[in-house]
Write a protein that holds these residues in place. Structure first.
Motif, PDB file in Angstrom:
ATOM      1  N   SER A  48      -1.344  12.213  11.821  1.00  0.00           N
ATOM      2  CA  SER A  48      -2.385  11.996  10.517  1.00  0.00           C
ATOM      3  C   SER A  48      -1.969  13.163   9.658  1.00  0.00           C
ATOM      4  O   SER A  48      -2.218  14.515  10.020  1.00  0.00           O
ATOM      5  CB  SER A  48      -3.693  11.910  11.123  1.00  0.00           C
ATOM      6  OG  SER A  48      -4.023  10.967  11.994  1.00  0.00           O
ATOM      7  N   PHE A  49      -2.084  12.901   8.387  1.00  0.00           N
ATOM      8  CA  PHE A  49      -1.879  13.904   7.291  1.00  0.00           C
ATOM      9  C   PHE A  49      -2.900  13.710   6.322  1.00  0.00           C
ATOM     10  O   PHE A  49      -3.196  12.855   5.928  1.00  0.00           O
ATOM     11  CB  PHE A  49      -0.530  13.484   6.515  1.00  0.00           C
ATOM     12  CG  PHE A  49       0.630  13.640   7.118  1.00  0.00           C
ATOM     13  CD1 PHE A  49       1.312  14.680   7.419  1.00  0.00           C
ATOM     14  CD2 PHE A  49       1.418  12.557   7.855  1.00  0.00           C
ATOM     15  CE1 PHE A  49       2.593  14.805   8.234  1.00  0.00           C
ATOM     16  CE2 PHE A  49       2.462  12.411   8.422  1.00  0.00           C
ATOM     17  CZ  PHE A  49       3.166  13.387   8.918  1.00  0.00           C
ATOM     18  N   GLY A  50      -3.779  15.023   6.127  1.00  0.00           N
ATOM     19  CA  GLY A  50      -4.824  15.096   5.458  1.00  0.00           C
ATOM     20  C   GLY A  50      -4.607  15.624   4.209  1.00  0.00           C
ATOM     21  O   GLY A  50      -3.721  16.433   3.860  1.00  0.00           O
ATOM     22  N   MET A  56       0.813  -1.139   0.059  1.00  0.00           N
ATOM     23  CA  MET A  56      -0.193   0.032   0.232  1.00  0.00           C
ATOM     24  C   MET A  56       0.972   1.292  -0.066  1.00  0.00           C
ATOM     25  O   MET A  56       2.037   1.191   0.644  1.00  0.00           O
ATOM     26  CB  MET A  56      -0.815  -0.032   1.047  1.00  0.00           C
ATOM     27  CG  MET A  56      -1.563   1.343   1.371  1.00  0.00           C
ATOM     28  SD  MET A  56      -2.838   1.067   2.838  1.00  0.00           S
ATOM     29  CE  MET A  56      -2.237   0.299   4.153  1.00  0.00           C
ATOM     30  N   ASN A  57       0.808   2.099  -0.793  1.00  0.00           N
ATOM     31  CA  ASN A  57       1.306   3.510  -1.048  1.00  0.00           C
ATOM     32  C   ASN A  57       0.799   4.378  -0.267  1.00  0.00           C
ATOM     33  O   ASN A  57      -0.300   4.880  -0.609  1.00  0.00           O
ATOM     34  CB  ASN A  57       1.567   3.681  -2.482  1.00  0.00           C
ATOM     35  CG  ASN A  57       2.661   4.919  -2.904  1.00  0.00           C
ATOM     36  OD1 ASN A  57       3.354   5.029  -1.894  1.00  0.00           O
ATOM     37  ND2 ASN A  57       2.389   5.610  -3.791  1.00  0.00           N
ATOM     38  N   ILE A  58       1.089   4.922   0.736  1.00  0.00           N
ATOM     39  CA  ILE A  58       0.760   6.093   1.661  1.00  0.00           C
ATOM     40  C   ILE A  58       1.559   7.193   1.529  1.00  0.00           C
ATOM     41  O   ILE A  58       2.823   7.213   1.482  1.00  0.00           O
ATOM     42  CB  ILE A  58       0.957   5.442   3.256  1.00  0.00           C
ATOM     43  CG1 ILE A  58       0.287   4.059   3.523  1.00  0.00           C
ATOM     44  CG2 ILE A  58       0.427   6.655   4.153  1.00  0.00           C
ATOM     45  CD1 ILE A  58      -1.175   4.210   3.620  1.00  0.00           C
ATOM     46  N   THR A  59       0.974   8.442   1.262  1.00  0.00           N
ATOM     47  CA  THR A  59       1.592   9.736   0.991  1.00  0.00           C
ATOM     48  C   THR A  59       1.839  10.304   2.490  1.00  0.00           C
ATOM     49  O   THR A  59       0.997  10.623   3.219  1.00  0.00           O
ATOM     50  CB  THR A  59       0.709  10.627   0.347  1.00  0.00           C
ATOM     51  OG1 THR A  59       0.342   9.951  -0.920  1.00  0.00           O
ATOM     52  CG2 THR A  59       1.265  11.885  -0.018  1.00  0.00           C
ATOM     53  N   ILE A  60       2.923  10.597   2.678  1.00  0.00           N
ATOM     54  CA  ILE A  60       3.557  11.237   3.915  1.00  0.00           C
ATOM     55  C   ILE A  60       4.776  12.067   3.286  1.00  0.00           C
ATOM     56  O   ILE A  60       5.477  11.573   2.363  1.00  0.00           O
ATOM     57  CB  ILE A  60       4.091  10.248   5.176  1.00  0.00           C
ATOM     58  CG1 ILE A  60       5.193   9.264   4.721  1.00  0.00           C
ATOM     59  CG2 ILE A  60       2.686   9.467   5.467  1.00  0.00           C
ATOM     60  CD1 ILE A  60       5.856   8.501   5.997  1.00  0.00           C
ATOM     61  N   PRO A  61       5.118  12.919   4.178  1.00  0.00           N
ATOM     62  CA  PRO A  61       6.222  13.592   3.985  1.00  0.00           C
ATOM     63  C   PRO A  61       7.854  12.664   3.900  1.00  0.00           C
ATOM     64  O   PRO A  61       7.654  11.781   4.731  1.00  0.00           O
ATOM     65  CB  PRO A  61       6.626  14.777   5.351  1.00  0.00           C
ATOM     66  CG  PRO A  61       5.013  15.008   5.524  1.00  0.00           C
ATOM     67  CD  PRO A  61       4.567  13.518   5.352  1.00  0.00           C
ATOM     68  N   CYS A  85      -8.930  10.219   2.893  1.00  0.00           N
ATOM     69  CA  CYS A  85      -7.803  11.285   2.646  1.00  0.00           C
ATOM     70  C   CYS A  85      -6.714  11.432   3.782  1.00  0.00           C
ATOM     71  O   CYS A  85      -5.969  12.420   3.700  1.00  0.00           O
ATOM     72  CB  CYS A  85      -8.478  12.540   2.204  1.00  0.00           C
ATOM     73  SG  CYS A  85      -9.351  13.340   3.359  1.00  0.00           S
ATOM     74  N   PHE A  86      -6.578  10.711   4.541  1.00  0.00           N
ATOM     75  CA  PHE A  86      -5.788  10.870   6.054  1.00  0.00           C
ATOM     76  C   PHE A  86      -4.774   9.678   5.882  1.00  0.00           C
ATOM     77  O   PHE A  86      -5.129   8.478   5.962  1.00  0.00           O
ATOM     78  CB  PHE A  86      -6.234  10.915   7.227  1.00  0.00           C
ATOM     79  CG  PHE A  86      -6.886  12.038   7.812  1.00  0.00           C
ATOM     80  CD1 PHE A  86      -6.210  13.302   8.116  1.00  0.00           C
ATOM     81  CD2 PHE A  86      -8.230  12.633   7.385  1.00  0.00           C
ATOM     82  CE1 PHE A  86      -6.468  14.348   8.653  1.00  0.00           C
ATOM     83  CE2 PHE A  86      -8.691  13.833   7.678  1.00  0.00           C
ATOM     84  CZ  PHE A  86      -7.696  14.571   8.222  1.00  0.00           C
ATOM     85  N   SER A  87      -3.512   9.952   5.695  1.00  0.00           N
ATOM     86  CA  SER A  87      -2.360   9.088   5.848  1.00  0.00           C
ATOM     87  C   SER A  87      -1.994   9.044   7.465  1.00  0.00           C
ATOM     88  O   SER A  87      -1.619  10.212   7.776  1.00  0.00           O
ATOM     89  CB  SER A  87      -1.274   9.523   4.967  1.00  0.00           C
ATOM     90  OG  SER A  87      -1.497   9.347   3.521  1.00  0.00           O
TER      91      SER A  87
END
Length: 178
Positions: free
Chosen positions: A115-117, A1-6, A22-24
């Motif tokens: 949690s990143f929105g 699973m590809n999660i978007t985070i900094p 929409c929250f990683s």
């Protein structure tokens, strides 16, 4: 699973998941495998425990997790460089960026969940952003970054929560950044 985070948090992110579409969400782990941190911050902590920015920009929060085993410091959030507003809307001067002394959060060592929105569809809005001759995206502070970095660092909501070993829970940031 590809999660978007900094990208800066990739080496420290465990238990990655998507919540509410929409929250990683990630949990933090130091490079020595420890999951308990002291938190240090620049900003003002209100009576409800949330951390807010200070004048002149009010967009200058800095949150750092310090591993209680190794002393390693991990920048969780630098509002002058991350978040939609920090990247595209609210400039923070170099003097302000460089003058943010950290205070220790009055909370016992804790596990950190972030949690990143990501509610902005950068792909469909790509043409509205200014780019330079190399195709890099121009930010409000003069930096130029790749589209991937825009997608990772340009989150529009942030929640940082702590859980102590005794089970005490505390949110220190729950804020819209766009």
């Amino acid at each position: 699973m590809n999660i978007t985070i900094p990208k800066t948090l990739h080496p420290y992110a465990i238990n990655k998941r998507i919540e509410e579409e929409c929250f990683s969400v990630i949990e933090l782990q130091s490079s020595v495998g420890n999951q308990l941190f002291e938190l240090h911050f620049f900003g003002d902590q209100s009576n409800d425990g949330y951390i807010h920015g200070l004048p002149p920009s009010f967009s200058n929060r800095l949150i750092v997790a310090k591993c209680i085993v190794s002393g390693e410091e991990i920048i969780i959030f630098d509002e002058s460089l991350q978040g939609y507003d920090g990247m595209f809307c609210i400039p923070v001067s170099e003097d302000e960026k460089n003058n943010r002394p950290l205070k220790k959060l009055n909370f016992m060592p804790a596990e950190v969940t972030i949690s990143f929105g990501y509610g902005i569809d950068y792909e469909s809005e790509k043409e509205i952003y200014e780019t330079n001759e190399l195709g890099l995206f121009k930010l409000i502070d003069g930096r130029a970054v790749t589209f991937t970095q825009v997608q990772e660092d340009g989150f529009d909501w942030l929640i940082v929560s702590l859980k102590s070993q005794s089970g005490e829970y505390k949110e220190i940031i729950n804020t819209e950044l766009a």
